[in-house]
Scaffold this motif. Structure first.
Motif, short mmCIF file in Angstrom:
data_model
loop_
_atom_site.label_atom_id
_atom_site.label_comp_id
_atom_site.label_asym_id
_atom_site.label_seq_id
_atom_site.Cartn_x
_atom_site.Cartn_y
_atom_site.Cartn_z
N THR A 199 0.84 -1.19 0.00
CA THR A 199 0.00 0.00 0.00
C THR A 199 0.89 1.25 0.00
OG1 THR A 199 0.00 0.06 2.41
CG2 THR A 199 -1.75 -1.26 1.34
N PRO A 200 0.31 2.44 -0.14
CA PRO A 200 1.14 3.64 -0.01
C PRO A 200 1.88 3.71 1.31
CG PRO A 200 -0.96 4.20 -1.02
CD PRO A 200 -1.06 2.75 -0.62
N SER A 201 1.23 3.29 2.39
CA SER A 201 1.90 3.29 3.70
C SER A 201 3.07 2.31 3.72
CB SER A 201 0.91 2.93 4.81
OG SER A 201 -0.11 3.91 4.90
N TYR A 202 2.91 1.16 3.06
CA TYR A 202 3.98 0.17 2.99
C TYR A 202 5.18 0.74 2.23
CZ TYR A 202 6.42 -4.25 2.17
OH TYR A 202 7.36 -5.26 2.13
N LEU A 203 4.92 1.41 1.10
CA LEU A 203 6.01 2.02 0.34
C LEU A 203 6.75 3.04 1.20
CD1 LEU A 203 4.80 2.68 -3.34
CD2 LEU A 203 6.52 1.05 -2.53
N ALA A 204 6.00 3.81 1.98
CA ALA A 204 6.64 4.78 2.87
C ALA A 204 7.52 4.08 3.90
CB ALA A 204 5.57 5.63 3.56
N VAL A 221 8.21 11.95 4.73
CA VAL A 221 6.93 11.46 4.24
C VAL A 221 5.85 12.47 4.58
CG1 VAL A 221 5.22 9.60 4.34
CG2 VAL A 221 7.66 9.05 4.57
N LEU A 222 5.20 13.02 3.55
CA LEU A 222 4.11 13.96 3.73
C LEU A 222 2.77 13.23 3.73
CD1 LEU A 222 5.15 17.03 1.51
CD2 LEU A 222 5.71 16.54 3.90
N GLU A 223 1.88 13.64 4.59
CA GLU A 223 0.55 13.07 4.67
C GLU A 223 -0.42 13.89 3.82
OE1 GLU A 223 0.24 10.26 6.16
OE2 GLU A 223 2.17 10.23 7.21
N PRO A 245 -4.65 5.94 2.83
CA PRO A 245 -4.16 7.32 2.72
C PRO A 245 -3.00 7.43 1.75
CG PRO A 245 -3.41 6.34 4.78
CD PRO A 245 -4.36 5.35 4.16
N ALA A 246 -3.01 8.51 0.98
CA ALA A 246 -1.90 8.79 0.06
C ALA A 246 -0.68 9.27 0.84
CB ALA A 246 -2.32 9.83 -0.96
N LYS A 247 0.48 9.10 0.23
CA LYS A 247 1.74 9.58 0.82
C LYS A 247 2.56 10.28 -0.27
CE LYS A 247 0.94 7.14 4.65
NZ LYS A 247 0.72 7.73 6.00
N LEU A 248 3.33 11.24 0.14
CA LEU A 248 4.33 11.84 -0.75
C LEU A 248 5.68 11.64 -0.10
CD1 LEU A 248 4.79 13.46 -3.38
CD2 LEU A 248 4.85 15.51 -1.97
N ILE A 249 6.46 10.72 -0.68
CA ILE A 249 7.73 10.30 -0.10
C ILE A 249 8.87 11.05 -0.78
CG2 ILE A 249 9.25 8.32 0.31
CD1 ILE A 249 6.67 6.57 -0.21
N THR A 250 9.78 11.57 0.02
CA THR A 250 10.99 12.20 -0.52
C THR A 250 12.20 11.53 0.11
OG1 THR A 250 9.86 14.32 -0.75
CG2 THR A 250 12.25 14.34 -0.84
N LEU A 251 13.10 11.02 -0.74
CA LEU A 251 14.37 10.44 -0.29
C LEU A 251 15.50 11.28 -0.87
CD1 LEU A 251 14.03 6.56 -0.59
CD2 LEU A 251 14.89 7.78 1.40
N GLU A 252 16.32 11.84 -0.01
CA GLU A 252 17.43 12.67 -0.46
C GLU A 252 18.75 11.92 -0.27
OE1 GLU A 252 17.19 16.90 0.74
OE2 GLU A 252 15.37 16.27 1.83
N TYR A 253 19.46 11.69 -1.36
CA TYR A 253 20.78 11.07 -1.31
C TYR A 253 21.83 12.15 -1.48
CZ TYR A 253 24.95 8.54 -2.80
OH TYR A 253 26.24 8.08 -2.91
N ARG A 254 22.68 12.28 -0.49
CA ARG A 254 23.73 13.29 -0.53
C ARG A 254 25.09 12.61 -0.66
NH1 ARG A 254 21.22 17.85 -2.04
NH2 ARG A 254 19.31 18.17 -0.81
N GLY A 255 25.54 12.48 -1.88
CA GLY A 255 26.83 11.85 -2.12
C GLY A 255 27.90 12.84 -2.51
#
Length: 499
Positions: A199-204, A221-223, A245-255
């Protein structure tokens, strides 16, 4: 699995299996010639009797070959020598992996990586062999009540080189391919999960777990209430009919240095797409669990570059929700306001991917990106146009398109550059809003990309339509892990270009 590079002659390898190639007509590769000489023409005798023709992707497994220290010798058909190229190598190495993993060998030495081939070097061969090995052992069976019998245990694979020594280029290719293989595995696992689990929650949750496993990753993770405040009316219109519920996931990779502006990857994450009120036909609707493969590929790519330690800043944005019919679901004819302020007339609720992507693409601008690439199982029209071989590629800059095409050719995870001409834009004109979400049957994949292009005018942008390449149907049904190789190679190439 473990992978390494080893120098030495094939007849002296103490291993569970040694693998060598045979061209059509019985012509032995250099490694096979050495084995044959040590075995006093045993291999050439077997070939002369017709047991091995060298036909592409054919295999012959031999045991206890005289004067050979390996327990087994696996001969692999390479096809005609004058036609031997990337496609033939891939067919042969996949056949070799299938045959190898069907044996009880716990380790193997492969003498296929340094076969002469126009336009491809040994590093490429090593990389593709690693990916073929991952593909051969991949199983998605942990939801079955009984474990698969005779499941292959881990195998140590070494790449045998006949002359010289291993190079840094080969070592890097090996490391990167192993990371890509793991990233593809994550992508396939997420895609293959059913919609009642993924689900969206699982992806988060998976994004949070990924960030915990890699210190270079930061997750947010934005609700739905957060998205409401941002004005994401287009994204929220898709999730209205669902209890999840929908989620807006942001993953920031700082390399890289914090001052370096990032590349943003945006992955469509519709964890199940019923079509909403514009309900899909029942046949094969189960495959709509794969409508989140764009999101899965972003997670897989970020895992790969984190394991590689790529010196680059990358942001992954995943808008994720379900598209379900209910009394509260968005209706055809409804008009919503996107985060950009543009109003959208929704003529078909099954054209929902572009509705969640457009708000995510507007959100991406906050990171001041150098480049934004969205990845989506967006249109059935792309499948009609390109089948299941190439992903559709659209871009507002030809240079970016060429960079992505080149990465696809390098990894054999290929895409095809499609037109994004202004002449297609009028198909999206609406009498009642700024834009409508479909443009009719003609050029459906193109007008979907045209829709997205209206939200990407402030940065360099490309769109990958992976509807035909993200999963397979039928007997081999399952996620493919594409386009993780293409995306990861593109990012690797960007680092190399900057150095």
């Amino acid at each position: 699995m473990e992978f390494s590079i080893k120098l030495g002659s094939p007849e002296k390898q103490r291993s569970g299996c040694v693998v060598a190639g045979v061209f059509e007509g019985g012509e032995l590769s250099d490694a096979a010639l050495i084995l044959d000489k040590a075995a006093k023409n045993t291999l050439s005798g077997i070939i002369a009797r017709g047991d091995m023709s060298g036909k592409i992707a054919s295999t012959l497994l031999l045991h206890n070959v005289p004067n050979i220290l390996s327990e087994r010798v696996l001969l692999v058909g390479l096809g005609k020598r004058n036609e031997f190229a990337a496609r033939q190598y891939l067919d042969s190495i996949r056949a070799a992996m299938r045959a190898l993993f069907a044996t009880g060998a716990k380790d193997a030495v492969l003498y296929l990586a340094d076969l002469p081939m126009a336009g491809r070097d040994s590093a490429w061969c090593i990389s593709q062999t690693v990916l073929a090995a991952f593909e051969s052992v991949y199983r998605f069976d942990h939801l079955k009540s009984k474990a698969e019998k005779n499941k292959k245990a881990s195998c140590k694979i070494q790449f045998g080189l006949l002359s010289g020594k291993s190079t840094a280029h080969q070592d890097v290719a090996l490391k990167q391919a192993a990371a890509i293989g793991q990233g593809m595995k994550l992508t396939k696992d997420l895609g293959n999960l059913p919609g009642n689990i993924c689900t969206p929650s699982y992806l988060a949750q998976q994004a949070v777990a990924l960030a915990k496993a890699h210190k270079s990753l930061k997750v947010t993770v934005l609700e739905e209430k957060d998205m409401q405040k941002l004005g994401m009316g287009s994204l929220l219109s898709v999730t209205r009919g669902s209890d999840e519920p929908a989620k807006l996931i942001t993953l920031e990779y700082r390399g890289a240095d914090k001052k370096q502006t990032p590349i943003v990857l945006v992955g469509k994450g519709v964890t199940f797409d019923s079509g909403g009120i514009s309900l899909k036909p029942g046949a094969e609707m189960d495959e709509m669990k794969y409508d989140m493969c764009g999101a899965a590929s972003v997670l897989g790519t970020l895992q790969a570059i984190a394991e590689i330690g790529l010196k680059l800043n990358v942001v992954g944005i995943i808008p994720t929700c379900e598209n379900m019919p209910s009394g509260s679901a968005t209706k055809p004819g409804d008009i919503v306001t996107s985060m950009s302020g543009q109003t959208i007339e929704i003529l078909n609720t099954d054209a929902e991917g572009r509705l969640i992507l457009c708000d995510a693409l507007t959100f991406a601008a906050k990171f001041e990106p150098t480049t934004v690439i969205d990845i989506a199982t967006l249109t059935g029209a792309c499948v009609i146009a390109l089948g299941h071989v190439a992903s559709g590629l659209y871009s507002n800059q030809d240079t970016l398109a060429q960079e992505l095409l080149a990465a696809g050719e390098q990894t054999y995870d290929r895409a095809w550059h499609m037109p994004l001409w202004e002449e297609y834009q009028p198909q999206l004109d609406s009498n009642f809003a700024d834009i409508q979400n479909i443009g009719g049957r003609a050029g459906g994949s193109i007008t979907a990309a045209c829709f997205l292009s209206r939200f990407t005018k402030d940065y360099r942008w490309a769109h990958l339509d992976i509807a035909g390449t993200a999963w397979k149907s039928g007997k081999e049904k399952g996620a493919t892990g594409r386009p993780v190789p293409l995306l990861t190679q593109y990012l690797i190439n960007r680092v190399q270009a900057d150095n």
